[in-house]
Design an enzyme around this catalytic site. Structure first.
Site, PDB file in Angstrom:
ATOM      1  N   GLY A 114     -17.779  12.351 -48.385  1.00  0.00           N
ATOM      2  CA  GLY A 114     -18.565  12.757 -49.190  1.00  0.00           C
ATOM      3  C   GLY A 114     -19.626  11.759 -49.678  1.00  0.00           C
ATOM      4  O   GLY A 114     -20.792  11.621 -49.661  1.00  0.00           O
ATOM      5  N   ASN A 141     -16.629  19.137 -59.761  1.00  0.00           N
ATOM      6  CA  ASN A 141     -15.083  18.507 -59.494  1.00  0.00           C
ATOM      7  C   ASN A 141     -14.271  18.493 -60.683  1.00  0.00           C
ATOM      8  O   ASN A 141     -13.182  18.517 -60.585  1.00  0.00           O
ATOM      9  CB  ASN A 141     -15.374  17.274 -58.626  1.00  0.00           C
ATOM     10  N   SER A 166     -16.596  17.001 -47.592  1.00  0.00           N
ATOM     11  CA  SER A 166     -15.513  15.787 -47.151  1.00  0.00           C
ATOM     12  C   SER A 166     -14.245  16.379 -46.857  1.00  0.00           C
ATOM     13  O   SER A 166     -13.705  17.304 -47.643  1.00  0.00           O
ATOM     14  CB  SER A 166     -15.268  15.027 -48.695  1.00  0.00           C
ATOM     15  N   GLY A 167     -13.533  15.867 -45.861  1.00  0.00           N
ATOM     16  CA  GLY A 167     -12.284  16.630 -45.372  1.00  0.00           C
ATOM     17  C   GLY A 167     -11.079  16.557 -46.414  1.00  0.00           C
ATOM     18  O   GLY A 167     -10.221  17.389 -46.323  1.00  0.00           O
ATOM     19  N   HIS A 168     -11.096  15.318 -47.219  1.00  0.00           N
ATOM     20  CA  HIS A 168      -9.657  15.302 -47.748  1.00  0.00           C
ATOM     21  C   HIS A 168      -9.513  16.416 -48.873  1.00  0.00           C
ATOM     22  O   HIS A 168      -8.509  16.475 -49.798  1.00  0.00           O
ATOM     23  CB  HIS A 168      -9.376  13.972 -48.390  1.00  0.00           C
ATOM     24  N   THR A 222     -18.265   3.904 -33.884  1.00  0.00           N
ATOM     25  CA  THR A 222     -17.269   4.593 -32.902  1.00  0.00           C
ATOM     26  C   THR A 222     -16.698   5.828 -33.792  1.00  0.00           C
ATOM     27  O   THR A 222     -16.190   5.438 -34.913  1.00  0.00           O
ATOM     28  CB  THR A 222     -16.306   3.670 -32.469  1.00  0.00           C
ATOM     29  N   CYS A 241     -11.922   9.653 -59.925  1.00  0.00           N
ATOM     30  CA  CYS A 241     -12.718   8.420 -59.667  1.00  0.00           C
ATOM     31  C   CYS A 241     -12.859   7.891 -61.215  1.00  0.00           C
ATOM     32  O   CYS A 241     -13.338   6.707 -60.982  1.00  0.00           O
ATOM     33  CB  CYS A 241     -14.242   9.094 -59.299  1.00  0.00           C
TER      34      CYS A 241
END
Ligand code: PLP
Length: 389
Positions: A69, A149, A197-199, A235, A324
């Protein structure tokens, strides 16, 4: 352990891990390599791109894989600032994630102007105020998070887009907390840029995506080897991307299988138990337009830091404000923007559920929260907040 901090991060779904393992162990070739191994990796990245696109109703070529994110949000702000120097204005709300707030500071440092639209006590942007702040010819970007959040407050995205596009401004939304939990469709809600964001939905940390609408121009934040069709060099994190794709596929299934109703009922039961025992508890974020996974609860005159220590002793993971900011004693800027006093913000606990939580866990957590709050209050002498060692 009862894990109730899924807004901070989620556990990896076992199926996601299984999908990733071959790409950590066997198929480690670089997806840019022309030989068979490289083609296998490249196919896996392509398939993950389709899975992520399907989750948000986008086309595969509108998805750019990133490290998460924070990177996606930074990339959008940097791109818009550099491509439209003649439009100096950025409009945000005061409840954005730290990534959005810090990007706004940088925008200002680079000579732009930032306007902060006010939010209601329930955490929703004031649309009339927004209308007044977005100016044709000078507003380049409106960047407002889809779901918060800390409180779960859900933004009126359609109205925000109407206002911004009506004035010729682009729209970015930080949908890190919304994606995978509520329907997010680029057809129904045509933003120009979206960060995910994946997590936050059972993929690993360190992988995410940026949706860039085909309509929008974009200047890359990371330059180098030209991966991701020149939009994000480096990559590819193939195992992470495969995990993100699998998590997206699973999230799409869970959006339709009753998971939301189950979590909604579980969160309702949790809040009901707490309210019945501690009737002065207040819920931040309003009752409507709130993610079904988050409970942001204020226990007046009961120090949240102390509550967290007592809950931790019972094996319950929760947080005060956003993760955070944990470790710092600053009151939550989100609650502050909603008009919550610093004292009440310091007495606020955030509990966040995921599909891996069960009703017995929610009930046990409610009992533990009640007990902890009662203990804290009993320890309080003359009304001062006390810390628990
Ligand atoms: N935006 C929101 C709303 C978040 O909750 C988070 C994570 O805490 C981020 C952005 C940052 O995402 P990431 O951890 O993938 O950089």
């Amino acid at each position: 352990m009862i894990y109730l901090d899924s807004s901070a991060t989620t556990q990896i779904d076992p199926a996601v891990l299984e999908a990733m393992l071959p790409f950590l162990r066997d198929y480690y070739a670089n997806p840019s390599s022309a030989y068979a191994g490289g083609r296998t990796a490249s196919r896996a990245v392509r398939s993950a791109r389709e899975q992520v696109a399907a989750l948000i109703g986008a086309a595969a070529d509108e998805i750019v894989f990133t490290s998460g994110g924070t990177e996606s949000i930074n990339a959008v702000h940097a791109s818009v600032r550099s491509l439209w120097p003649e439009k100096p204005d950025l409009v945000i709300t005061g409840t954005e994630h730290a990534a959005g707030i810090e990007c706004a500071k940088r925008w200002q440092e680079q000579g732009g102007k930032v306007f902060v639209a006010p939010v209601s006590p329930a955490g929703r942007v004031d649309l009339d105020a927004l209308r007044g702040l977005v100016q044709p010819g000078s507003t380049a970007l409106v960047s407002i998070m889809w779901a918060n959040n800390e409180t779960g407050a859900i933004a009126p995205m359609k109205e925000i887009i109407e206002i911004a596009h009506g004035a010729g401004a682009l729209v970015h939304t930080d949908a890190v907390q919304a994606v995978g939990k509520i329907p997010v469709s680029m057809h129904a809600v045509p933003v120009d840029f979206l960060s995910l964001s994946g997590h936050k939905f059972h993929a690993p940390k360190g992988v995410g995506a940026l949706y860039i609408s085909r309509r929008a121009r974009f200047a890359p934040f990371l330059v180098g080897g030209g991966q991701e069709r020149e939009r994000r060099s480096g990559t590819e994190n193939v195992p992470g991307i495969v995990g993100l794709g699998t998590a997206a596929e699973l999230a799409r299934q869970h959006l339709e299988d009753g998971t939301k109703a189950r979590l909604h009922a579980m969160r309702g039961r949790f809040e009901h138990l707490i309210n019945a025992a501690l009737p002065d508890t207040r819920i931040h974020g309003g009752l409507e337009h709130r993610l079904h996974t988050i409970s942001s609860l204020c226990f007046p005159d009961t120090d949240a830091a102390g509550l967290l220590i007592l809950l931790d002793k019972q094996g319950i993971c929760a947080s005060a404000g956003s993760a955070c900011h944990s470790g710092t004693l600053h009151p939550s800027h989100v609650l502050e923007a909603m008009g919550v006093s610093a004292r009440d913000a310091a007495c606020t606990l955030r509990i966040s559920f995921s599909r891996f939580n069960t009703k017995p866990e929610a009930e046990a957590a409610a009992r533990a929260v009640i007990e902890a709050a009662q203990k804290m209050r009993a320890m309080q002498g003359d009304g001062e907040l006390v810390a628990v060692s």
